[in-house]
Design an enzyme around this catalytic site. Structure first.
Site, PDB file in Angstrom:
ATOM      1  N   ARG A   1      48.351  39.668  40.596  1.00  0.00           N
ATOM      2  CA  ARG A   1      48.549  38.327  41.360  1.00  0.00           C
ATOM      3  C   ARG A   1      48.602  38.684  42.573  1.00  0.00           C
ATOM      4  O   ARG A   1      49.089  39.677  43.213  1.00  0.00           O
ATOM      5  CB  ARG A   1      49.977  37.621  40.775  1.00  0.00           C
TER       6      ARG A   1
ATOM      7  N   HIS B   1      39.343  35.207  42.727  1.00  0.00           N
ATOM      8  CA  HIS B   1      40.205  35.108  41.793  1.00  0.00           C
ATOM      9  C   HIS B   1      39.542  34.640  40.492  1.00  0.00           C
ATOM     10  O   HIS B   1      39.676  33.714  39.744  1.00  0.00           O
ATOM     11  CB  HIS B   1      41.411  34.115  41.785  1.00  0.00           C
TER      12      HIS B   1
END
Ligand SMILES: NC(=O)c1ccc[n+]([C@@H]2O[C@H](COP(=O)([O-])OP(=O)(O)OC[C@H]3O[C@@H](n4cnc5c(N)ncnc54)[C@H](OP(=O)(O)O)[C@@H]3O)[C@@H](O)[C@H]2O)c1
Length: 321
Positions: A236, A284
């Protein structure tokens, strides 16, 4: 109070995101349920399950008959960021072989990209330079350290090991994995980093891991190898300090990095990360599995729970992953 009308599964996405593809996938798998989006204002007492990806905080409080809350991805930081999440309801995250395979593909691709110096060959091709004398270390001489030895970290570790790399992993609690050196807890982090040429972050974002990828950590990485120190982060964005990454690339503390996740997403146009020559960026999407695969996983769990079975991959609210 439950009614005799069908129970409801709510798809709860961020404002502006289209739930259509999810609603379709769940309808195909759960004919006994009414599938609704959050914006359709479902009748609270019939809502038994919620499947969320970045729902607006506070938007689930009125669902007081929930049997479980599902994340539509492997991470649950987006769910736990909602301080008004219904208390006591089990939170389940996705564990799906398709997603795991895709993450291992991304890890292997970017380990090999750096190990085989592909960015340099891209440049040479562009400039029509034929230089075939670049030193290439053997995989066995490259030490890879995987932070996070969970579902994703273990799969990547095994696959890198099969390719011949010298692989170690770091986790919160001790692990024993054949052929892979393991380290656990904060006290062993220094030893783990000190043997690592290529660091692969597959950690969840929790209060304990927030900002862990910073200058102090990069300085501890091994500098004795031909390849490294190199950082890969697909965990993350909140794990990393981006100013420290840029500074470390500038001053040689890091040689290169691949980032799939960012402090702010989408990565703002003005970010200096876009143009850094030692950085490789992916948006992502290291591991996004098909909605049908995720809907299948969630539907299986719901069917089991409705028959009195137990839910798998329930998140521990105290560790937040
Ligand atoms: N970029 C993408 O497309 C994408 C896709 C899917 C997932 N992800 C990210 O990948 C993360 C990992 O997924 P997963 O399925 O592998 O999760 P997981 O199975 O829960 O594994 C998490 C691992 O991190 C370790 N860990 C957690 N907190 C730690 C700490 N404070 N110190 C040391 N180790 C710690 C855990 O240690 P223990 O083994 O001791 O519990 C475990 O090994 C997700 O949370 C998500 O953020 C990204």
């Amino acid at each position: 109070m439950m009614t005799d009308r069908p129970p409801i599964l709510v798809v709860a996405l961020a404002e502006g995101d289209d739930p259509g593809i999810w609603i379709e996938a769940f309808r195909a798998r759960l004919p006994g349920f009414k599938i609704m989006s959050l914006s359709e204002n479902p009748e609270a007492e019939r809502v038994r399950y919620v499947a969320s990806w970045r729902h607006p905080p506070g938007s689930l409080t009125r669902f007081d008959q929930l049997a479980a809350l599902f994340s539509l991805g492997a991470g649950v930081d987006h769910l736990l960021a909602d301080k008004d999440l219904p208390a006591g309801v089990p939170i389940v995250r996705v564990v799906d072989p398709d997603l795991t395979n895709r993450m291992s593909e991304w890890v292997m691709l970017h380990v090999l990209l750096h190990h085989r110096q592909q960015r340099l060959y891209d440049y040479q091709q562009f400039e029509k330079i034929w230089a075939d004398d670049i030193r290439q270390p053997a995989a066995k001489d490259v030490r890879i350290g995987i932070m996070g030895l969970g579902v994703l970290g273990q799969d990547a570790a095994h696959k890198l090991k099969m390719m011949g790399f010298d692989v170690a992993g770091w986790s919160r609690t001790p692990k024993a994995l054949p052929g892979i050196e393991t380290f656990a807890g904060e006290t062993s982090l220094g030893d783990f980093l000190g043997r690592t040429h290529i660091l692969v972050s597959l950690l969840p974002l929790t209060p304990a891991t927030k900002g862990i990828l910073d200058a102090g950590l990069f300085r501890q990485l091994a500098r004795d190898g031909h390849c490294g120190p190199i950082l890969l982060n697909a965990g993350r964005g909140g794990l990393q300090n981006e100013a420290d990454i840029v500074a470390a690339l500038e001053n040689g503390i890091l040689r290169a990095a691949t980032l799939d996740v960012f402090e702010q997403e989408p990565l703002p146009k003005h970010s200096e990360l876009w143009h850094h020559p030692a950085l490789t960026i992916t948006p992502h999407n290291a591991a996004i599995s098909a909605p049908e695969a995720i809907a299948d996983f969630i539907a299986d769990q719901i069917e089991a729970a409705e028959q009195g079975g137990k839910l798998d991959h329930v998140v521990d609210r105290s560790t937040q992953y």
